[in-house]
Structures are given as C-alpha cells and as structure tokens.
Design an enzyme around this catalytic site. Structure first.
Site, mmCIF file in Angstrom:
data_model
loop_
_atom_site.group_PDB
_atom_site.id
_atom_site.type_symbol
_atom_site.label_atom_id
_atom_site.label_comp_id
_atom_site.label_asym_id
_atom_site.label_seq_id
_atom_site.Cartn_x
_atom_site.Cartn_y
_atom_site.Cartn_z
ATOM 1 N N CYS A 1 0.837 -1.192 0.000
ATOM 2 C CA CYS A 1 0.000 0.000 0.000
ATOM 3 C C CYS A 1 0.877 1.250 0.000
ATOM 4 C CB CYS A 1 -0.951 0.089 1.198
ATOM 5 S SG CYS A 1 -2.123 -1.258 1.283
ATOM 6 N N ARG B 1 4.268 -0.509 -4.618
ATOM 7 C CA ARG B 1 3.920 -0.974 -3.271
ATOM 8 C C ARG B 1 2.635 -1.811 -3.248
ATOM 9 N NH1 ARG B 1 6.690 2.023 0.593
ATOM 10 N NH2 ARG B 1 5.172 1.426 2.164
ATOM 11 N N TRP C 1 -2.327 -2.948 -1.646
ATOM 12 C CA TRP C 1 -1.969 -4.363 -1.686
ATOM 13 C C TRP C 1 -2.860 -5.017 -0.638
ATOM 14 C CZ3 TRP C 1 0.143 -8.164 1.557
ATOM 15 C CH2 TRP C 1 0.615 -9.309 0.891
ATOM 16 N N ASN D 1 -1.863 2.701 5.328
ATOM 17 C CA ASN D 1 -0.918 1.642 4.975
ATOM 18 C C ASN D 1 -0.534 0.945 6.279
ATOM 19 O OD1 ASN D 1 2.637 1.723 4.305
ATOM 20 N ND2 ASN D 1 1.235 0.043 4.025
ATOM 21 N N GLY D 2 -0.770 -0.363 6.329
ATOM 22 C CA GLY D 2 -0.427 -1.099 7.555
ATOM 23 C C GLY D 2 -1.536 -2.076 7.882
ATOM 24 N N GLU E 1 18.255 -17.528 -5.656
ATOM 25 C CA GLU E 1 17.831 -16.218 -6.149
ATOM 26 C C GLU E 1 17.369 -16.310 -7.611
ATOM 27 O OE1 GLU E 1 16.980 -13.548 -4.947
ATOM 28 O OE2 GLU E 1 17.203 -12.051 -6.528
ATOM 29 N N LYS F 1 13.638 -15.267 -8.894
ATOM 30 C CA LYS F 1 13.384 -14.287 -9.965
ATOM 31 C C LYS F 1 12.438 -14.870 -11.002
ATOM 32 C CE LYS F 1 14.276 -11.420 -8.530
ATOM 33 N NZ LYS F 1 14.912 -11.231 -7.268
ATOM 34 N N GLU G 1 8.789 -15.218 -9.564
ATOM 35 C CA GLU G 1 7.990 -14.028 -9.280
ATOM 36 C C GLU G 1 7.619 -13.229 -10.514
ATOM 37 O OE1 GLU G 1 11.664 -11.440 -7.325
ATOM 38 O OE2 GLU G 1 9.684 -11.202 -6.505
ATOM 39 N N HIS H 1 18.983 -36.376 -3.128
ATOM 40 C CA HIS H 1 18.194 -36.836 -1.975
ATOM 41 C C HIS H 1 16.695 -36.607 -2.191
ATOM 42 C CE1 HIS H 1 21.866 -37.621 0.213
ATOM 43 N NE2 HIS H 1 22.298 -36.421 -0.145
ATOM 44 N N LYS I 1 6.361 -4.438 -3.514
ATOM 45 C CA LYS I 1 7.803 -4.270 -3.338
ATOM 46 C C LYS I 1 8.186 -4.216 -1.867
ATOM 47 C CE LYS I 1 11.890 -2.888 -5.064
ATOM 48 N NZ LYS I 1 12.523 -4.098 -5.596
HETATM 49 O O1 M6R Z 1 12.878 -4.529 1.060
HETATM 50 P P1 M6R Z 1 13.398 -5.889 1.499
HETATM 51 O O2 M6R Z 1 14.738 -6.189 0.954
HETATM 52 O O3 M6R Z 1 13.327 -6.077 2.975
HETATM 53 O O4 M6R Z 1 12.379 -6.906 0.848
HETATM 54 C C1 M6R Z 1 12.465 -8.268 1.127
HETATM 55 C C2 M6R Z 1 11.633 -9.067 0.152
HETATM 56 O O5 M6R Z 1 10.293 -8.698 0.234
HETATM 57 C C3 M6R Z 1 12.102 -8.870 -1.295
HETATM 58 O O6 M6R Z 1 13.456 -9.163 -1.432
HETATM 59 C C4 M6R Z 1 11.296 -9.751 -2.252
HETATM 60 O O7 M6R Z 1 11.588 -11.093 -2.024
HETATM 61 C C5 M6R Z 1 11.563 -9.345 -3.694
HETATM 62 N N1 M6R Z 1 10.327 -9.213 -4.416
HETATM 63 C C6 M6R Z 1 12.395 -10.319 -4.423
HETATM 64 O O8 M6R Z 1 12.610 -9.936 -5.744
#
Ligand code: M6R
Length: 614
Positions: free
Chosen positions: A2, A27, A75, A101-102, A487, A491, A494, A510, A609
C-alpha cells in the site's frame, strides 16, 4: 504494501496525487482511490479495483477540483481486491476520509464495539474500522479532528501510516504513523506526504520523516506541526533529499527491471566508491570502523532478512565465515522473531533490507536490540525505518529500485556484505594484507566484468525462447553458487509465474532428482571454484537422467560445455566474488522468459515491493 499520498497547496491536487500514486504503485496495485476536498468543502471519493490507470479512467468527467486530497494504491490484506475494499474509506456520516498503509491487529474487537454502538460497515477492511473509530470519538467527545485522531491511535494495536481529510475543510491534512513509513515534503506554500519521497521529489527536496507515535497537522498558510499522541510538540527535523527525478523514470528501457539490471555496473561502482581505497589495499566501511570494538569482540553474527535480501544474507554467511572465522546464522526475519532467539551483547545482528521497511525485518531488529545485541543495518532506502532503528549500518547506494523483483539491490547487498566481511577481517587480522589487497583489486574490476556479462543479453534473449514454455525449473549450485541458484529460481517464479526450485546441487540426489526429465530444465551455476569437480558430477547426474541443462560457467570451461545443452560463459572471478557475476545471466533469463510470456514484469501479480505487514 500500500502506498499513500497527500497534498495540500495551490497546485493541481488531482494531478499531483495521481502522479504520486503511479510512483508508489510498486507498493501494491490491487486497487487505487482518491479523496478530494474542493474549495467549497465538498468531499469527493473516487476509487476502483485495479491499477492507477483504471482510477484515472474512472475519474474522467468527475469534479476533480480540490484544495487538499489524499490517495492510495492498495496491496490487499483485509478483504479481497474490490471497489468497496479500495481506499479511501470514509465515516458513515460521510464527514471524514482516510487512507491507510499497515494493519490494525485489534480491528475485530474495535469493530464489534462500534457495531454495538450502531456503526454500519460497508467493506471488509481494517481501515474502515479506523475511520469509523475516529469519527465516533470526534462525535461522542466533541473534540476536534486532530484530537480524535490522537485518541483513536491510542486504541489501535498494529501498524499504520494514515492521512485524513474532512469535508468542509479544504485547508487541513492530518497524518500519523506507527511502524509504517510516512514522509512529509515541505514545498513553497504547499505540503506533500507519501509513503516514500518519490511522489514529491520533483517539487521539493525538503523532507521530514515522521517518527512512530507522531501526528502531523498540515494547515494552509501555517508551518508544519508535529506532536506525539499526548499532544506534546515534537521536533520538525528537515532532511535534504538526494534523489533525482531521472532515477524514477525508465530512461528509454521498456521496463524498470531491465533498466535496473543494466544499471548494475554503475550501481556497483557507487556501492564501492570510497569504500575500496588505496587502489584496493584498504577497505573503509565507516559503520564498522566507528564500532570496531563490537566487531572485535563479536562471538557470533546473526543475519536477518526476507526474500532476495535473505539470499544475499546466505552469501554473507559464506563471506564472513571464510574471511573472519566468526560463526554466522542466517534467519528468515519472519521466523527469527517468533523463535525465542537467544542473543547476547557479544552478538552482532546484521539486518538486510532493500526498502528498509520490511515489517518482519524491522521487528527482528527491535527484538535484537532489546536483547542487547549490536544491530547493523544494510539498506538501500535512505531515511527508511531500518537505518533509523539500527545501531549502525551501511547503505548499498544503488538508487531507487522500482521493479518489484529485486535485481540491482541484490548485487549491491552482496557487494556491501563482501566489504563488511573484508572490513571485519582487516580489523581482526583474519586475512593477510596480500589476501585483502588481491580481493580489493578484484572488486575494483567487478563493474567492468558486469558490463561484459550484460553484453550476453541478446544470447540470453535467444536462449529464453527455448525455455519459455517449461512448467518447472530446477536451479542448482554449491557453495557461493547455492544462494545464487535460490535467487535465480525466485526471480523466475515471481515475474514469469513458472514454478522453479533452487537447491544445493548435492542435495538434489536426496529427492528432487526424481523430478528430472526432458520437460524440466536444470539451470546449474557452476563457475570454476573449489567445488567445481563436485558440481561437474552433479551435472553428469542430471545428464544421465535425460535432463536438459543450461549451465553458467567460467569463460573457457570445456568440461561442462561438453555435458550441458547450453552454456553461458562469464568472466573469471575469485570464488567469493562470483555471485555478483553469475546472478546477472539468471536475472536476464527470467526477464526474457517473463516478457515472452507477456507478463507484467515490473508489477507481478499478488506482489508488492515493500512488505510492511506481517
Ligand atoms: O525490502 P526488502 O529487501 O526487505 O524486501 C524483502 C523481500 O520482500 C524482497 O526481497 C522480495 O523477495 C523481492 N520481491 C524479491 O525480488
């Protein structure tokens, strides 16, 4: 998670708010809405499911004149994405409107009490409880709106950043925060507020970061007034923003994420600047130097983070253990906070967060400090909560990251962790000067090496066509390349919505090896390092089961070239620096696959984000 924007001034309120919402859309983009109080005092609320573009279409033909306004991009947490659950929410009598927001944890108890008093609710949101509570207090105690906001805040358990406007008052904007970010921009005869400074950076560079438990009253023609919940005046601490508007635009790229991937040579240079000095012989990380006794006596380091930042943290573990011989635990912040952590004043906790606002990481920071540990933050967003709540820290200096999937922040985090490990090793003499200098010199070459890897983009674009229609991927790596595999898989998941699993390559046998067939490609991160021979065996194991292999290898590698279906060659690098180089082809691969599939790569579904709720 948000985004909220507010504006009071003589500018075009609607335009400023809409532009601000576009900037904050990273956001959350489940719905968007706006509340405007026009100069005659009429309150208009327009909101709709979907992105800000939908809101703009919805607003065509409406009365959009205003003296003050608030806006929101959502969000969804409480209640599905819908027009009704979209913010702003308003009191039953239509007098006041709120964006939030929250999350309000005790909203059920408050709602039940308000219902008993006759309040009717339209939405499923916790925010509607908040706005009804404020109005209930205002009407039943006869106090003014600011006092009602303060009183309501005292009853709320949870996180909030809110902005409030009232019908009949085009000259007042009220804001408050607890655990969710809120920054106020002070312009010439106009005032802005937003979840971060991006909505107003082109209008003013003067920013005030509201602190927890503070309420801001913005009145036309009057200086900004900040108080605490007991109405005691607080200091208005003005900061100068260093952000520039060009950082918030795509700069000719079709997507922010592609711009951010290609920015990495520059962002890594910015990250290193002033920290790798004397031609690479000395590492200067001020947060370490200024607190050297904490790092000299540290018996253990605990790294807390979420998502991509957690993957960077895993690389940090290898770096610190290798270079400093200090045991390191890496914890998901969301698990750490509920795991009855055992910390002492001899422990150092490193919290990593691009946004500096991730609720779980922030909570972990608070717990660690309460337990007496020294907490060091690694963040990107200047002035965000984590840098302010930690004992010391280090910015990664990669500039605003707008694409929801993290790319340049990841390499920046890994780079800073490398420098942190080297700075600690320098202090504790766990690396020789020769070892430090060799690494320092190699670090100075990294931006150029990244530039070379980015030249592989056309090749990765072609390769992506081969893999676009796979339904599952396995990403494998060992040692430093294991977190890179995690990672890479994240990527892909997502932004392309393809299922991908990251695995330590040796663990594959395993269990996951059962999945391997012609249909499931394996992406194997296999640079020449001390585990190279081991990963060659893992490559053979996948090959023997008919799996298709795309391998990321060091330039000149012949062994894996003969085994894999496709190889991507990257420049040679000392083992501990390889993740920065090997992660880049994986970012590009995910990007091109997602684009081939027609996905919204900058704003993937269901994501936000900055995750400022649990
Ligand atoms: O702002 P932050 O680094 O604390 O965010 C952590 C995760 O929410 C963030 O890395 C998320 O996994 C990303 N969308 C990955 O690309």
């Amino acid at each position: 998670m948000c985004g909220i924007v507010g504006y009071l001034g003589n500018g075009n309120v609607y335009d400023i708010l809409i532009k601000g919402l576009h900037r904050l859309e990273y956001r959350g983009y489940d719905s968007a809405g706006i509340a405007l109080v026009n100069p005659q005092g009429a309150l208009g609320i327009y909101k709709t499911k979907g992105k800000v573009d939908n809101l703009e279409a919805y607003c065509v033909g409406k009365d959009l004149t205003a003296g003050v306004g608030i806006a929101h991009t959502r969000w969804a947490t409480h209640g599905e994405p819908s027009d009704t659950n979209a913010h702003p929410h308003y009191s039953e009598d239509g007098e006041i409107a709120v964006v939030h927001n929250g999350t309000i944890e005790n909203y059920k108890v408050l709602k039940d009490a308000l219902v008993k008093h006759g309040c009717k609710f339209h939405s499923e949101t916790d925010t509607e409880v908040l706005v009804q509570l404020i109005e209930y207090i205002r009407l039943n105690t006869g106090c003014d709106l600011v006092t009602a906001v303060r009183k309501a805040m005292k009853k709320i358990v949870g996180a909030y950043a809110i902005a409030v406007v009232r019908k009949g008052d085009p000259d007042t904007l009220i804001a408050a925060r607890q655990s969710s970010p809120l920054v106020i921009g002070i312009g010439d005869g106009e005032t802005f507020l937003a979840s971060d400074a991006t909505p107003f950076v082109e209008y003013t560079k003067e920013a005030v970061y509201l602190k927890d438990g503070e309420v801001a009253v913005i009145r036309r023609g009057e200086p900004l007034k900040i108080t605490n919940l007991d109405n005691k005046t607080a200091e208005v601490d003005v900061h100068t923003l260093e952000m520039s508007i060009s950082e918030l635009e795509k700069g000719g790229y079709p997507h922010f994420i592609l711009k951010e991937i290609f920015q990495q040579p520059g962002t890594l240079r910015d990250c290193i600047r002033g920290r790798v000095i004397n031609n690479g012989d000395t590492i200067a990380v001020s947060g370490i130097i200024d607190n050297k006794e904490k790092f000299l006596k540290a018996r253990r380091i605990v790294i807390v983070a979420c998502g991509t930042s957690w993957h960077a943290g895993l690389i940090g573990k290898y770096l610190i253990q290798d270079m400093c011989h200090i045991p390191v635990d890496v914890e998901y912040a969301s698990e750490f906070r509920y795991s009855n952590p055992v910390l002492t004043s001899d422990d150092v906790v490193i919290a990593i967060s691009q946004s500096g606002e991730t609720a779980d990481t922030l909570a972990a920071v608070k717990i660690a400090r309460d337990m007496g540990a020294f907490v060091f933050g690694i963040s990107n967003a200047v002035g965000s909560s984590i840098p302010r709540e930690t004992d010391a820290g280090c910015y990664i200096h990669v500039g605003p990251e707008i694409g929801v999937a993290s790319t340049k922040a990841f390499t920046g985090q890994v780079m800073v962790l490398t420098l942190v490990a080297m700075a600690i090793a320098q202090l504790r003499h766990t690396l020789t000067q020769e070892q430090l200098s060799n690494l320092g010199h190699a670090i100075l070459q990294i931006p150029d090496a990244v530039e070379k890897v980015l030249k592989l983009a056309p090749m990765l674009e072609r390769l992506s066509l081969t893999f676009t229609y796979a339904h599952n991927f396995l990403y494998l790596g060992r040692g430093y390349s294991y977190p890179v595999a995690l990672e890479g898989a994240l990527k892909l998941k997502e932004i392309s919505y393809i299922h991908a699993e990251g695995y330590p390559a040796a663990e594959m046998k395993h269990g996951p090896i059962a999945l391997i067939d012609q249909e499931m490609p394996s992406v194997i991160v296999a640079p020449k390092d001390h585990l190279y021979e081991k990963i060659v065996s893992n490559v053979q194991q996948v090959k023997a089961r008919g799996g298709r292999i795309l391998a990321i290898v060091t330039k000149g590698d012949k062994t894996i070239r003969n085994l894999a279906d496709h190889v991507v060659e990257v420049p040679p690098m000392p083992e501990c620096l390889s993740p920065i180089i090997t992660s880049i082809p994986l970012q590009l691969l995910s990007y091109y696959i997602a684009v081939n599939k027609g996905k919204d790569v900058d704003m993937p579904r269901n994501l936000a984000k900055s995750v400022t709720v649990e």
